[in-house]
Design an enzyme around this catalytic site. Sequence first.
Site, PDB file in Angstrom:
ATOM      1  CB  SER A 253      -1.097  -0.023   1.378  1.00 41.43           C
ATOM      2  OG  SER A 253      -1.479   1.388   1.549  1.00 41.43           O
ATOM      3  CD  GLU A 439      -4.172  -7.066  -6.897  1.00 44.40           C
ATOM      4  OE1 GLU A 439      -3.624  -6.459  -6.466  1.00 44.40           O
ATOM      5  OE2 GLU A 439      -5.116  -6.662  -8.013  1.00 44.40           O
ATOM      6  CG  ASP A 612      -9.540  16.944 -20.253  1.00 40.09           C
ATOM      7  OD1 ASP A 612      -8.178  16.663 -21.381  1.00 40.09           O
ATOM      8  OD2 ASP A 612     -10.485  16.509 -20.967  1.00 40.09           O
TER       9      ASP A 612
END
Length: 678
Positions: A253, A439, A612
């Site tokens: 994380s 993963e 953008d």
Amino acid sequence: YLVGVGRADCTGPVAQVPLMGYANPEQVGGGILSRLYSRAFIVADPEGSRRVVFVSADIGMVSQRVRLEVLKQLRGKYGELYRQDNVILSGTHTHSGPGGYFQYTLFWITSKGLVKPALSSIVNGIVKSIDIAHESMKKGRLFINRGTVENSQINRSPFSYLENPESERNRYSSNTDKEMVVLKMVDEDGYELGLISWFAVHPVSMNNSNLLVNSDNVGYASYLFEQEKNKGMLPGEGSFVAAFASSNLGDVSPNTRGPFCANTGESCDNPQSTCPVGGAAMCMAKGPGNDMFESTRIIGQNIYLKAKELYEKASQEVTGPLSSAHQWVNMSNVSVELNATHTVKTCKPALGHSFAAGTIDGVGAFNFSQGSVEGDPFWDQIRDQLLGKPSNETKACHKPKPILFSTGEMTWPHPWHPDIVDVQIAAIGSLAILAVPGEFTTMSGRRLREAVKSEFDSHGTPGMNVVIAGLCNVYTHYITTYEEYQVQRYEAASTIYGPHTLSAYIQLYRGLAKAIALNATEELPRGPEPPLFNVTSVTLLPSLSAESAPANKTFGDVLEEVRPEYREKEVAEVTFVGANPRNSAENVTEHNFLTVERYSNISSSWRVVQNDASWDTRFYWSKGSRGQSKVTIEWHIPAGTEPGVYRLRYFGHYKKRVSLFRLITVPFEGSSSAFQIT
């Protein structure tokens, strides 16, 4: 080598389509923070006969559907030049891109089915990036470098990691892989072409409350690198291409402050990630910044700065033959020889109870908690009634995982999970890229790399640089070690082919490595071809209907004006009479929703300074009643912005009814008043 690089937009619809990653049905797109790109790199030998394509796309993961459609288009354009063995498609794993591009039923549940515009923008963007790379090929050289990235990751399942043997853990200084590998590409005159960085971190700095499409921390790193190298160009323009690709990020994380209870502020770093009050649903990890936007920039910038340093110092040249190996494997039935006497098998796919718990980066619903090795009679009863009971065989195979969804036994209206999976390695000289379909956790990735390296070593190809490219070709969730699997946190519950999944992959990738080392890739069995389901458009997206503007207003009119002046670090904001951004995505592939323009006294005209794709602009769309909607554009004025006169412009399309059965799409634009930056 001959080297080519390319980049193309793959953003797709930025409104009404659920974002892919957190499986949160509330998280539906409502605007754009940054564009999504596919970045393609082609390396060929000087004769051009052998080649390898590596694509990193700013999407959650590459789905089997995307891969099969891309290969079909490539076959139509280039014949046998680009094939399933020499084309690697990898997703960066951003959790803020549109979903709906999958053919397996499980992924339809949170993405409102199969969303054609999302699927086609990804497929076309990937193909276009490969086309651009193909057209731009020239003589070039490759350099590799590696180094350590600090302060950018934590292990989000440390209690699972601790289940791995102590002797194995003692060989590593950390419970995450901090190493970044960078591949630098230049032409023969030393002119810079691009780079690929592989680093293991989840792009979840933007949390599941975010509704703006963006490429998260690794996308911000790409943006910084490309802005630096393509000086004076708008974001998304310029020839230099910088990909920050995913690796074995399963348990990694970026939310470096770790897990806290959202209600009380105390730590919830415990084996179940639960809080005393509110349970697992309250346990969330925090990034280093004050909010998710700032955290994304901090982590992205860390990654960028390390890549820049490694890129500038890269001196080890990559040379040698090109080669690629690929097989399709039925992962629900692989026999693995653990040793001379012991053979085990993988299982039909199934998800455990803790899959529903989510992680500290994005919690699940209904208060499931991580680390469930027991089922829950209440939910099991509901599941048996709605979806059918898992067979005893599947239950036994997955032990100790309590099965929540026996997806391998669910086939209506199509199978819920893949059986046929791609395993693939591409070798560019001394660099071996392992394209893995999911993963891998930190330790799983270490075991896989080590096994492949020793396979190369023992067959006369020593000293290979082995990197894992994550989320390639087909999505099969997570791959934990056998030991991590036993404690059934989220990653283990999502290891869908059972406790021996990793051992099976190690056996398969060893086989590919051996074939490459012995130059015997032609002799590898192809394996069973994956199915392409005839899914036309199963979607719950609201249909695009006629739109209207408020009384006495027209599309693009300003509802809330900018202030006359701002300073740097303030936010210029304007609200317009808007229309559904999906109209634009379905009409033009590379539509810009907004520009920031500066008035030039010299030429007496407006010059575009941001679009953008800029991380300093935000475009919000909100739907009102009676076919009306609003668009708000924000420009977060960065430090160092040149003083002067500016304006914000909006470009959209609205649906207009011309007869009972016919709607047309009408383009329009709007502009704020001019304002001064002082």
